[in-house]
Design an enzyme around this catalytic site. Sequence first.
Site, PDB file in Angstrom:
ATOM      1  CB  SER A 134      -2.533   4.548 -16.554  1.00 51.43           C
ATOM      2  OG  SER A 134      -2.600   5.924 -16.468  1.00 51.43           O
ATOM      3  N   GLY A 165      -4.693   0.527 -13.076  1.00 51.88           N
ATOM      4  CA  GLY A 165      -5.514   0.087 -12.068  1.00 51.88           C
ATOM      5  C   GLY A 165      -6.960   0.385 -12.904  1.00 51.88           C
ATOM      6  CG  ASP A 203      -2.013   0.956   1.395  1.00 55.87           C
ATOM      7  OD1 ASP A 203      -1.606   2.003   0.803  1.00 55.87           O
ATOM      8  OD2 ASP A 203      -2.796   0.838   2.256  1.00 55.87           O
ATOM      9  CB  ILE A 204       1.464   4.004  -2.487  1.00 54.92           C
ATOM     10  CG1 ILE A 204       2.582   4.936  -2.746  1.00 54.92           C
ATOM     11  CG2 ILE A 204       0.064   4.533  -2.576  1.00 54.92           C
ATOM     12  CD1 ILE A 204       2.743   5.524  -4.144  1.00 54.92           C
ATOM     13  CE1 TYR A 260      -8.997   6.890 -14.324  1.00 53.61           C
ATOM     14  CE2 TYR A 260      -6.832   8.001 -14.967  1.00 53.61           C
ATOM     15  CZ  TYR A 260      -8.106   8.106 -14.352  1.00 53.61           C
ATOM     16  OH  TYR A 260      -8.642   9.333 -13.568  1.00 53.61           O
ATOM     17  N   GLY A 283      -9.430   4.108  -5.976  1.00 57.07           N
ATOM     18  CA  GLY A 283      -8.342   3.397  -6.216  1.00 57.07           C
ATOM     19  C   GLY A 283      -7.238   4.150  -5.454  1.00 57.07           C
ATOM     20  CB  VAL A 284      -3.564   5.202  -5.922  1.00 54.68           C
ATOM     21  CG1 VAL A 284      -2.478   6.112  -5.703  1.00 54.68           C
ATOM     22  CG2 VAL A 284      -2.861   3.696  -6.442  1.00 54.68           C
ATOM     23  CG  ASP A 285      -7.480  10.723  -6.511  1.00 52.17           C
ATOM     24  OD1 ASP A 285      -6.561  11.446  -5.859  1.00 52.17           O
ATOM     25  OD2 ASP A 285      -8.294  11.236  -7.270  1.00 52.17           O
TER      26      ASP A 285
END
Length: 175
Positions: free
Chosen positions: A127, A129, A15-16, A131, A37-39
């Site tokens: 991109s 994930g 996990d970032i 996207y 997602g990440v965002d």
Amino acid sequence: MSTGEGVRLTLARGDITRQKADVLVNAANSSLLGGGGVDGAIHRAGGPEILAACRALRASHYGKGLPTGRAVATTAGRLDATWVVHTVGPVWSATDDRSDLLASCYRESLSVAAELGARTVAFPAVSAGIYGWPVRDAARIAVRTVRAEATAPVEEVRFVLFDDQAYEAFAAEAG
């Protein structure tokens, strides 16, 4: 793994938002106001400070949102980082080659990180994930761009991959 100018390229699985780095790169949507997602994870873990900084950017320089392939920095809020660099990756298309836009995400993010004086930069697989970018191609573009573009003061670029498939694709490309 090393890249140009003595920059180390490393990989991590996980996990970032749990990474410690000067810069965490957010695979943002153009609104800069959070998403999936990440965002969404970056905004949730970083807290309201990130959203407030993104709203300020929208009210000033990015009224129509951040264009695809560009990058901009904000505070990292509650994350174990100094800054979050938000970049908007392209949505993958089977008919339109958007590789230059994906490479631009990495180039622009590294440029912003260098301007901030960052020594460590952690990237997700931009991109790859929601996207829809095929992970092997995303890895190829990411690793090649970072190897060509990363320079001082950046000392380490870390790709933080959420699942085994992404980790293996980036490991194969990083060789």
